[in-house]
Design an enzyme around this catalytic site. Structure first.
Site, PDB file in Angstrom:
ATOM      1  N   LYS A   1       0.838  -1.205   0.000  1.00  0.00           N
ATOM      2  CA  LYS A   1       0.000   0.000   0.000  1.00  0.00           C
ATOM      3  C   LYS A   1       0.872   1.254   0.000  1.00  0.00           C
ATOM      4  CE  LYS A   1      -3.752  -0.139   2.432  1.00  0.00           C
ATOM      5  NZ  LYS A   1      -4.701  -0.145   3.575  1.00  0.00           N
TER       6      LYS A   1
ATOM      7  N   ARG B   1     -18.530  10.840   4.353  1.00  0.00           N
ATOM      8  CA  ARG B   1     -19.341   9.980   3.491  1.00  0.00           C
ATOM      9  C   ARG B   1     -18.499   9.553   2.298  1.00  0.00           C
ATOM     10  NH1 ARG B   1     -23.751  14.046   1.844  1.00  0.00           N
ATOM     11  NH2 ARG B   1     -21.863  15.331   1.924  1.00  0.00           N
TER      12      ARG B   1
ATOM     13  N   ASN C   1     -24.645   7.665  13.400  1.00  0.00           N
ATOM     14  CA  ASN C   1     -24.773   6.638  12.375  1.00  0.00           C
ATOM     15  C   ASN C   1     -26.010   5.776  12.584  1.00  0.00           C
ATOM     16  OD1 ASN C   1     -22.579   7.465  10.942  1.00  0.00           O
ATOM     17  ND2 ASN C   1     -21.266   5.736  11.455  1.00  0.00           N
TER      18      ASN C   1
ATOM     19  N   LEU D   1     -33.649   9.897   3.296  1.00  0.00           N
ATOM     20  CA  LEU D   1     -35.026   9.423   3.122  1.00  0.00           C
ATOM     21  C   LEU D   1     -35.214   8.931   1.694  1.00  0.00           C
ATOM     22  CD1 LEU D   1     -37.134  12.086   5.088  1.00  0.00           C
ATOM     23  CD2 LEU D   1     -36.641   9.724   5.757  1.00  0.00           C
TER      24      LEU D   1
ATOM     25  N   PRO E   1     -35.546   5.522  -0.571  1.00  0.00           N
ATOM     26  CA  PRO E   1     -35.765   4.075  -0.458  1.00  0.00           C
ATOM     27  C   PRO E   1     -34.817   3.282  -1.342  1.00  0.00           C
ATOM     28  CG  PRO E   1     -37.431   5.055  -1.875  1.00  0.00           C
ATOM     29  CD  PRO E   1     -36.641   6.203  -1.291  1.00  0.00           C
TER      30      PRO E   1
ATOM     31  N   GLY F   1     -25.746  -0.449   3.422  1.00  0.00           N
ATOM     32  CA  GLY F   1     -24.544  -1.265   3.550  1.00  0.00           C
ATOM     33  C   GLY F   1     -23.373  -0.355   3.830  1.00  0.00           C
TER      34      GLY F   1
ATOM     35  N   CYS G   1     -19.629   1.558   7.499  1.00  0.00           N
ATOM     36  CA  CYS G   1     -19.986   2.183   8.780  1.00  0.00           C
ATOM     37  C   CYS G   1     -21.298   1.675   9.368  1.00  0.00           C
ATOM     38  CB  CYS G   1     -20.057   3.701   8.609  1.00  0.00           C
ATOM     39  SG  CYS G   1     -18.468   4.466   8.247  1.00  0.00           S
TER      40      CYS G   1
ATOM     41  N   ARG H   1     -18.128  -3.472   1.130  1.00  0.00           N
ATOM     42  CA  ARG H   1     -18.418  -3.959   2.477  1.00  0.00           C
ATOM     43  C   ARG H   1     -19.914  -3.888   2.784  1.00  0.00           C
ATOM     44  NH1 ARG H   1     -13.738  -0.668   5.602  1.00  0.00           N
ATOM     45  NH2 ARG H   1     -14.155   0.749   3.860  1.00  0.00           N
TER      46      ARG H   1
END
Length: 434
Positions: free
Chosen positions: A35, A154, A211, A253, A255, A260, A263, A331
């Site tokens: 890395k 985010r 969260n 809000l 849908p 996922g 976090c 994830r």
């Protein structure tokens, strides 16, 4: 000022690059030599819009460097941020703090002067106190403060979130730690960013509570969407009517097939377990977790039902498999539950995602990857949208229809206009819309 960031993952690399942009001398340390070698060569270990440019500019200007040597990173630092992983611990759902505690001990041993060890990783209440105990045990004579500085980044908009945050939370116990962290975030004072100084425990809980609340909003609107489908209402109008209330707000809000990412799944679970251990269970969060997990499987069942009695052998194009757009993160992505169920039913799944690097390893080998959205839909019996990448919104319905063999579309992110899709001849199904 000079700081070190331990961990070159999502939080550590983004935060380190942004601090360097503030004019701070930053060394990012990671134990993974590949890395670090990649970063020296200008290769990013993650996909985040704008990160490669930000890193390159600050490396060029001498404010950002990378190393595998922890002692080198810590030498002369005013603060060392712990940005290591806190994955869900197997068996009980708690956050695994092994890496945090190991890093804290190594940093304490390497400290060569007054230092603030700052926990940037998302950690449960009590972690800061344990880090303090480790420091006292390892270096009782050293002038080392311990602080908490949770991140609120985010994926897909992390740089903007760091540079223009809603607030900065610092958990501090002494004046030295407070002074150092306020100096680091001084550039944000110019845009009047609130800096909330609280106790270690409060800072740790703010992150989890935030969260969990956002995850609950997502789950709530998903269940409202199910009700909308039963009664003929439009979930987007319902969400707008709710969101215009200043007490509720419009964000989160939207849908979909369930939340996922790195976090929400692990943080809601860790908060629920912590609350249970302290005799104050949070039933709302526990239910949110259960409903969200069930929803992913329900979406797979919805797709199979749309394919009819014989789904085996049918070709299904899936657009988007990462957990959200503008990231390559897989994830706890809904696709990790939905696509294996389709494959198990004998469906030939052909997927396309603009950032498929991690998806190819995470999904079953039977999932075929196409090089473009149109290549994926070619000859498909059905089309499913799982991730709302912007490029999918621009796909012309008529072109999609002519490329496909069948006419079934399951839009699980509501990216298309129902009237336009039906006018093109599709049997179109979306979430929470009549």
């Amino acid at each position: 000022m000079r700081i070190a960031m331990i961990g070159a993952g999502y939080v550590g690399l983004v935060s380190g690059a942004c601090f360097a942009e503030f004019g701070v001398d930053v060394t990012v340390m990671d134990v993974d030599p590949d890395k670090i070698a990649g970063l020296h060569a200008g290769r990013m270990p993650i996909y985040e819009p704008g990160l490669d440019k930000l890193v390159a500019e600050n490396v060029r200007d001498g404010r950002l460097s990378f190393t595998t040597d922890l002692s080198e990173a810590v030498k002369g630092a005013d603060a060392v941020f712990l940005a290591v992983g806190t994955p869900t611990r197997r068996g009980d759902g708690h956050a695994d703090l092994t890496y945090v505690y190991a890093a804290a001990e190594q940093v304490a041993k390497a400290a060569d002067g007054p230092l603030v060890i700052v926990t940037k990783s998302t950690v449960p209440v009590g972690t800061g106190r344990e880090v303090q105990a480790i420091v006292r045990r390892v270096r009782p004579e050293a002038q080392i403060s311990v602080a908490s500085n949770p991140e609120f980044l985010r994926e897909g908009s992390a740089i903007g979130d760091f540079m223009r945050p809603d607030r900065v939370v610092i958990g501090v116990d002494d004046e030295h730690a407070t002074t150092v962290l306020r100096r680091l975030y001084r550039p944000l004072y110019l845009i009047e960013t609130p800096v909330l100084a609280v106790s270690l425990e409060t800072a740790e809980l703010i992150k989890y509570a935030a969260n969990a609340f956002l995850a609950t909003k997502i789950t709530f609107i998903n269940e409202i969407a199910d009700l909308c489908e039963k009664v003929g209402a439009d979930v987007h109008d319902v969400a707008r009517g709710m969101g215009l209330d200043g007490r509720i707000g419009r964000k989160f809000l939207h849908p979909g097939p369930g939340y996922g990412g790195s976090c929400f799944p692990k943080d809601t679970l860790a908060l629920a377990r912590t609350a249970q251990d302290h005799g104050a269970p949070i039933r709302l969060v526990e239910t949110t977790i259960a409903v969200n997990e069930a929803r992913k499987a329900q979406m797979a069942d919805r797709i199979l039902a749309a394919l009819g009695d014989g789904p085996a052998g049918k070709r299904v194009a899936v657009l988007g498999v990462t957990f959200k757009p503008e990231t390559d993160d897989m994830r706890d992505a809904p696709s990790l539950v939905i696509l294996p169920k389709l494959v198990a039913a004998g469906v030939h799944v052909v997927a396309f995602d603009p950032q498929p690097a991690h998806a190819r390893q995470a999904l079953p080998a039977a999932v075929e990857f196409a090089g473009s959205a149109m290549a994926a839909v070619q000859g498909a019996d059905a089309l499913v949208v799982l991730t709302e990448w912007n490029e999918f919104r621009a796909l012309p319905p008529d072109r999609l229809k002519s490329a496909m063999k069948g006419g079934i579309v399951l839009d699980l992110r509501n990216v298309w206009d129902p009237a336009a899709m039906r006018a093109a001849g599709f049997t179109y199904s979306s979430i929470g819309r009549p």
